[in-house]
Design a protein around this motif. Structure first.
Motif, short mmCIF file in Angstrom:
data_model
loop_
_atom_site.label_atom_id
_atom_site.label_comp_id
_atom_site.label_asym_id
_atom_site.label_seq_id
_atom_site.Cartn_x
_atom_site.Cartn_y
_atom_site.Cartn_z
N ARG A 278 18.98 65.41 57.73
CA ARG A 278 18.70 64.89 59.07
C ARG A 278 18.51 66.02 60.05
O ARG A 278 17.66 65.97 60.92
CB ARG A 278 19.82 63.96 59.52
CG ARG A 278 19.82 62.63 58.80
CD ARG A 278 20.83 61.70 59.43
NE ARG A 278 22.20 62.17 59.25
CZ ARG A 278 22.98 61.84 58.23
NH1 ARG A 278 22.53 61.02 57.32
NH2 ARG A 278 24.20 62.29 58.14
N GLU B 87 15.21 61.91 57.34
CA GLU B 87 15.39 60.53 57.79
C GLU B 87 16.35 60.47 58.98
O GLU B 87 17.18 61.36 59.17
CB GLU B 87 15.95 59.70 56.64
CG GLU B 87 14.98 59.56 55.49
CD GLU B 87 15.52 58.65 54.41
OE1 GLU B 87 16.39 57.84 54.70
OE2 GLU B 87 15.06 58.77 53.29
N PRO B 88 16.25 59.42 59.79
CA PRO B 88 17.15 59.31 60.94
C PRO B 88 18.60 59.16 60.51
O PRO B 88 18.89 58.73 59.39
CB PRO B 88 16.65 58.08 61.67
CG PRO B 88 15.85 57.32 60.68
CD PRO B 88 15.31 58.33 59.70
N THR C 5 20.90 57.07 61.52
CA THR C 5 21.34 55.69 61.32
C THR C 5 20.12 54.82 61.06
O THR C 5 19.04 55.06 61.60
CB THR C 5 22.08 55.15 62.55
OG1 THR C 5 21.24 55.27 63.69
CG2 THR C 5 23.36 55.92 62.82
N PRO C 6 20.28 53.80 60.23
CA PRO C 6 19.16 52.89 60.00
C PRO C 6 18.90 52.03 61.23
O PRO C 6 19.71 51.96 62.15
CB PRO C 6 19.64 52.03 58.82
CG PRO C 6 21.12 52.09 58.90
CD PRO C 6 21.47 53.44 59.47
N ASP C 7 17.76 51.37 61.23
CA ASP C 7 17.43 50.47 62.34
C ASP C 7 18.46 49.35 62.40
O ASP C 7 18.89 48.84 61.36
CB ASP C 7 16.04 49.88 62.16
CG ASP C 7 14.94 50.91 62.31
OD1 ASP C 7 15.17 51.91 63.01
OD2 ASP C 7 13.87 50.72 61.72
N PRO C 8 18.86 48.93 63.60
CA PRO C 8 19.84 47.85 63.71
C PRO C 8 19.25 46.52 63.26
O PRO C 8 18.03 46.32 63.30
CB PRO C 8 20.20 47.82 65.19
CG PRO C 8 19.05 48.45 65.88
CD PRO C 8 18.47 49.44 64.91
N ASP D 174 16.48 38.85 61.38
CA ASP D 174 17.17 39.19 60.13
C ASP D 174 18.39 38.29 59.93
O ASP D 174 18.63 37.77 58.83
CB ASP D 174 17.63 40.65 60.13
CG ASP D 174 16.49 41.64 60.16
OD1 ASP D 174 15.38 41.29 59.73
OD2 ASP D 174 16.73 42.78 60.62
#
Length: 106
Positions: A21, A26-27, A29-32, A37
């Motif tokens: 990172r 990759e970021p 944290t993943p997308d919320p 969803d």
């Protein structure tokens, strides 16, 4: 002094996630999760007032219809007001199903 007892780094070991990172991988944290969803998974939105500890579960399907399915769940908290104290310091997260009792106290 501390490096003397450490083994040399292995060539075949991939870089650690934090290092990847830091180097533009990759970021962190993943997308919320979004309301869409949660609605698709049949989960509600759990809301907690950080001021008075009042809590409630809101229907993700109803919220997705009103605010749009692409609305992130953490962003939803900014739009909420506590029904108990009227405060706006509210946290929102998916209402994960209970796992049952985790310990037995005698």
């Amino acid at each position: 002094m501390g490096r003397r007892n450490q083994p040399p780094p292995r060539e075949d070991t991939p870089a650690s996630p934090s290092r990847t990172r830091a180097l533009g991988g990759e970021p962190a944290t993943p997308d919320p999760a979004t309301l869409g969803d949660l609605a698709a998974a049949g989960l509600a939105v759990f809301c907690w007032c950080n001021r008075c500890s009042h809590h409630s579960e809101l229907s993700s399907a109803v919220l997705a219809a009103q605010l749009g399915p692409a609305t992130p769940v953490p962003a939803l908290a900014r739009r909420l007001r506590c029904a108990g104290c009227g405060g706006r310091d509210v946290a929102a997260r998916p209402a994960w199903p209970a796992r049952g009792p985790v310990s037995r106290h005698l």
